[in-house]
Motif scaffolding. Structure first.
Motif, mmCIF file in Angstrom:
data_model
loop_
_atom_site.group_PDB
_atom_site.id
_atom_site.type_symbol
_atom_site.label_atom_id
_atom_site.label_comp_id
_atom_site.label_asym_id
_atom_site.label_seq_id
_atom_site.Cartn_x
_atom_site.Cartn_y
_atom_site.Cartn_z
ATOM 1 N N VAL A 207 0.916 -1.354 0.116
ATOM 2 C CA VAL A 207 -0.028 -0.174 -0.103
ATOM 3 C C VAL A 207 0.946 1.272 -0.021
ATOM 4 O O VAL A 207 0.545 2.280 -0.735
ATOM 5 N N ALA A 208 1.833 1.207 0.822
ATOM 6 C CA ALA A 208 2.794 2.393 0.743
ATOM 7 C C ALA A 208 3.334 2.833 -0.510
ATOM 8 O O ALA A 208 3.398 3.944 -1.077
ATOM 9 N N ARG A 210 2.000 1.688 -3.455
ATOM 10 C CA ARG A 210 0.700 2.276 -4.446
ATOM 11 C C ARG A 210 0.598 3.849 -3.995
ATOM 12 O O ARG A 210 0.399 4.439 -5.016
ATOM 13 N N ASN A 211 0.631 4.260 -2.903
ATOM 14 C CA ASN A 211 0.606 5.524 -2.419
ATOM 15 C C ASN A 211 1.670 6.394 -3.093
ATOM 16 O O ASN A 211 1.269 7.407 -3.499
ATOM 17 N N ASP A 214 0.363 6.569 -6.615
ATOM 18 C CA ASP A 214 -0.646 7.633 -6.794
ATOM 19 C C ASP A 214 -0.366 9.094 -6.765
ATOM 20 O O ASP A 214 -0.938 9.878 -7.281
#
Length: 284
Positions: A207-208, A210-211, A214
């Protein structure tokens, strides 16, 4: 619900129908992740179609004898769950019923299996392709459902169907997770208490990364470093088997995240190997 233990019994349980037959291949030890696949299969089949589940621990896809020997068997619970979920047919063969003792033909995948799990698990995906092709021949399904947690496997099954002109539509289902983010897996029960507490770091790392994408990051090396540093921050550093950014379709390594990309990893906590992944979509 009908149960077939041999190929002959399976054939007797599969009368011709004009409606959909949706197959969910499993190796048993069913959990909520599998249940989500079965529910998706029911949605695809509709009220008049049938849902079929295979429960078969496929010996030829194991690269380590210890993994095969330790694979959990919960058949009675699995059958009970299938009954409650409205499965129409369950196939639970022994290996001797699936493979002839003098078998001499195996499907060999030469491209998508070279990286990620295939790089360190020689022959694994050949075993997967062979058993899935056999199941498709036996069930003749219109559709089949596989989980995205095994993203490489899903991509290879898509290629198998394409290259061998197998008339079945493949559906990918999203990964089901524990509340702390850990992907559901039959292997999770083998984690020590400490490892179980630390294992959600895999999801946090993905998730880190992907952030960062993004927020505009496109460098695959930077994205991988973010995930790697997050995993290595746990008190007992796990052993990373691989952590790669690859094209979501071809599974080839990429340097820049310019289209749909997969960040995939396999991490050992003790002797338990956990896999996970996340899709990355470039911004702008």
């Amino acid at each position: 619900m009908k149960r077939a233990c041999t190929i002959e019994e399976l054939h007797d349980s599969l009368p011709l129908t004009e409606h959909k037959t949706v197959l969910v291949p499993t190796m048993g030890a069913l959990h909520e992740g599998h249940f989500s696949l079965i529910r998706k299969a029911r949605e695809i089949a509709g009220p008049h179609g049938r849902v079929a589940v295979s429960i078969f621990v496929n010996p030829i896809q194991f690269d380590r004898e210890s993994d095969l020997a330790s694979y959990p068997c919960t058949l009675d619970k699995d059958l009970e769950a299938c009954q409650k979920l409205g499965v129409d047919i369950v196939f639970t063969p022994e290996a001797e019923s699936v493979y002839h003792p003098d078998r001499s033909i195996t499907i060999h995948e030469t491209s998508l299996s070279k990286l990620l799990c295939g790089a360190t698990r020689e022959g694994h995906f050949d075993g997967v392709c062979t058993v899935v092709a056999k199941l498709f021949n036996l069930f003749r399904p219109t559709d089949a459902v596989f989980g995205k947690k095994d993203y490489q496997q899903l991509a290879i099954i898509h290629r198998l169907v394409r290259d061998l002109n197998i008339p079945v539509t493949i559906h990918g289902a999203e990964t089901v997770r524990e509340e702390d983010g850990l992907a559901l897996s039959s292997r999770n029960v083998r984690l020590t208490q400490l490892n179980r507490e630390q294992a959600p770091i895999i999801r946090e790392a993905l998730v880190a990364a992907r952030n960062a994408v993004d927020a505009g990051e496109k460098s695959a090396d930077v994205v991988k470093s973010i995930a790697l540093n997050t995993i290595n921050a746990v008190s007992t550093i796990p052993r990373i088997d691989y952590l790669e950014c690859v094209d979501a379709e071809t599974l080839e390594a990429v340097e820049s995240i310019d289209k749909l990309t997969l960040l995939a990893t396999a991490v050992f906590f003790g002797d338990v190997r956990l896999i996970d992944n996340i899709e990355l979509e470039p911004q702008g």
